[in-house]
Design a protein around this motif. Sequence first.
Motif, PDB file in Angstrom:
ATOM      1  N   LEU A  58       0.829  -1.203   0.000  1.00 21.01           N
ATOM      2  CA  LEU A  58       0.000   0.000   0.000  1.00 21.01           C
ATOM      3  C   LEU A  58       0.858   1.245   0.000  1.00 21.01           C
ATOM      4  CD1 LEU A  58      -2.875  -0.687   2.571  1.00 21.01           C
ATOM      5  CD2 LEU A  58      -2.916  -0.965   0.082  1.00 21.01           C
ATOM      6  N   ALA A  59       0.534   2.186  -0.873  1.00 26.44           N
ATOM      7  CA  ALA A  59       1.168   3.497  -0.846  1.00 26.44           C
ATOM      8  C   ALA A  59       0.412   4.435   0.085  1.00 26.44           C
ATOM      9  CB  ALA A  59       1.224   4.093  -2.252  1.00 26.44           C
ATOM     10  N   HIS A  60      -0.933   4.422  -0.026  1.00 29.26           N
ATOM     11  CA  HIS A  60      -1.781   5.303   0.779  1.00 29.26           C
ATOM     12  C   HIS A  60      -2.813   4.482   1.549  1.00 29.26           C
ATOM     13  CE1 HIS A  60      -1.400   8.980  -2.208  1.00 29.26           C
ATOM     14  NE2 HIS A  60      -0.237   8.539  -1.791  1.00 29.26           N
ATOM     15  N   LEU A  61      -3.048   4.858   2.772  1.00 26.68           N
ATOM     16  CA  LEU A  61      -4.248   4.455   3.503  1.00 26.68           C
ATOM     17  C   LEU A  61      -4.951   5.762   3.835  1.00 26.68           C
ATOM     18  CD1 LEU A  61      -6.091   2.409   4.785  1.00 26.68           C
ATOM     19  CD2 LEU A  61      -4.608   2.352   6.791  1.00 26.68           C
ATOM     20  N   ALA A  62      -5.818   6.198   2.915  1.00 27.13           N
ATOM     21  CA  ALA A  62      -6.415   7.537   2.966  1.00 27.13           C
ATOM     22  C   ALA A  62      -7.846   7.451   3.464  1.00 27.13           C
ATOM     23  CB  ALA A  62      -6.378   8.172   1.580  1.00 27.13           C
TER      24      ALA A  62
END
Length: 515
Positions: A144-148
């Motif tokens: 994962l790059a983002h957990l937004a």
Amino acid sequence: MPSAWPPGLPRTLEYPEVGAGAIAVGAANRWGERPAFVRGGEVLTFAELGSRAARFARGLRAGGVRPGDRVALRMANCLEFPVAYYGTLLAGATFVPVNPLLPEPVAAAQIADADAVRTIVAADVARICDGHGDAPIPPPADGLAHLAYTGGTTGESKGVCLPHRNVVVNSLQYACWASGSLPDTDADGGLTLDQVGSPDEWVTPLGEARVVNLTPWFHAMGTIAGLNVLLLTGTTSHLLDRLDPMAYLADAERLGITSIGGAPALFAALLATPGIAERDLSSVRLINSGAAPMPVEMIERLRALCPEAVIAEGYGLTEVTMGATMSPTHRSGLHKPGSVGLPLFDTEVRTMALDGSGETAPGERGEVWIRGPQVMTGYHGRPDATADVLADGWLRTGDVGVIDADGYLSIVDRLKDMLLYKGYNVYPRELEELLAAHPDVAAGAVVGRPDPSVGELPVAFVVPARAGVREADLMAEVNQHVVAYKRLREVRFVESIPVSAAGKVLKRELRSRLG
């Protein structure tokens, strides 16, 4: 003849198999000493950003952060933010954006929900960088790059899982669309662009754009459009700490900015500024808007103010990394006021009947569904919520839209905002468009008040544009333009309309005021 699709660009792109950190590597290599971000008297060049991000990544690793760990960044827009963001990605950790204005218990709950191992504020960044080398780091492309987290404008905020490929894809989709370019990589694996489009269509060459940025980087639109796309296109971004329309316009004029981007709330504030018609905005070649549909009347005023600019609206949500559609940005493009444009490269958009009877015909209203490589993998720790919105690769957005015969999408409203009056569907946006066009209205929003006898009654919250306006008179003037079941039943004057950090109207807050 106006064209819908960007001339010279394919319908599908070749997306390099690199991590999102490759955006910073490519920008540092290509744009070097060009200013990337300017805040007050401080300047951060593209080369400095690349080296500091590498040091930050090494600092995180030295501090025990491992690939796949979640790192929360809790800071406003500042020169430390991009260093920490790209450094987190280069370290192989997952970026968790946290609005610094959230109340402490809410922020703590979000950080805990994300399972974050570190929370970084601006003051931490220099210390984490200190003493570590700045040689380039191969950008990890897995995980994962983002957990937004969603904005929570209509309900509880949820963590959206976005792999590196999603972030790379969506950043390239918008950067290529906006500049007439194709993806490329450099010798270090850095992500870059090849501008193949005609300079007659895209008049701002890569590496020459200048913007004033207010879009919060802890929001999806800010991270993708306000960070990644700007690095890919070599854009210099001048940061303002807060929305001060006079300061914004003064900077825009002084710097000769080439584009203006933001949410409708920004454009409303600028258009309401005394003396805006006398400002020299002749350098502006692109006006792009997102987060919520722009009223048609606002588009017409912006066109009169910046006649040389292409006005383009986009549409998206955190669940598609940032966005899925965009109006043409090339000069000969077919522009349709009130539309949010066409599906981007490799993206499908359809509208499905609200009664479950299948896909709607062109011109008919339905729920907007999206399929493409930018669609999230799911909500963090919420399989039931994920199953509610994802099916066979399609994301059910909860937005009501119309697709015309040319494939252009227009957003009618949120399903959760739609009112039911005696069995009739009432869409608040139709009433909000009428309010926006009224000279006595500075801003307005419509929500439903529950009524046991009819279902829901439309109520308008309005910021009057001048003293002496009467609620009853305004309501009567709006209601003469709609059929009986759509009429406003009440108008309440307020000092301001509550909006999220991304510029979306907080309708849940307005509903809470109804009592």
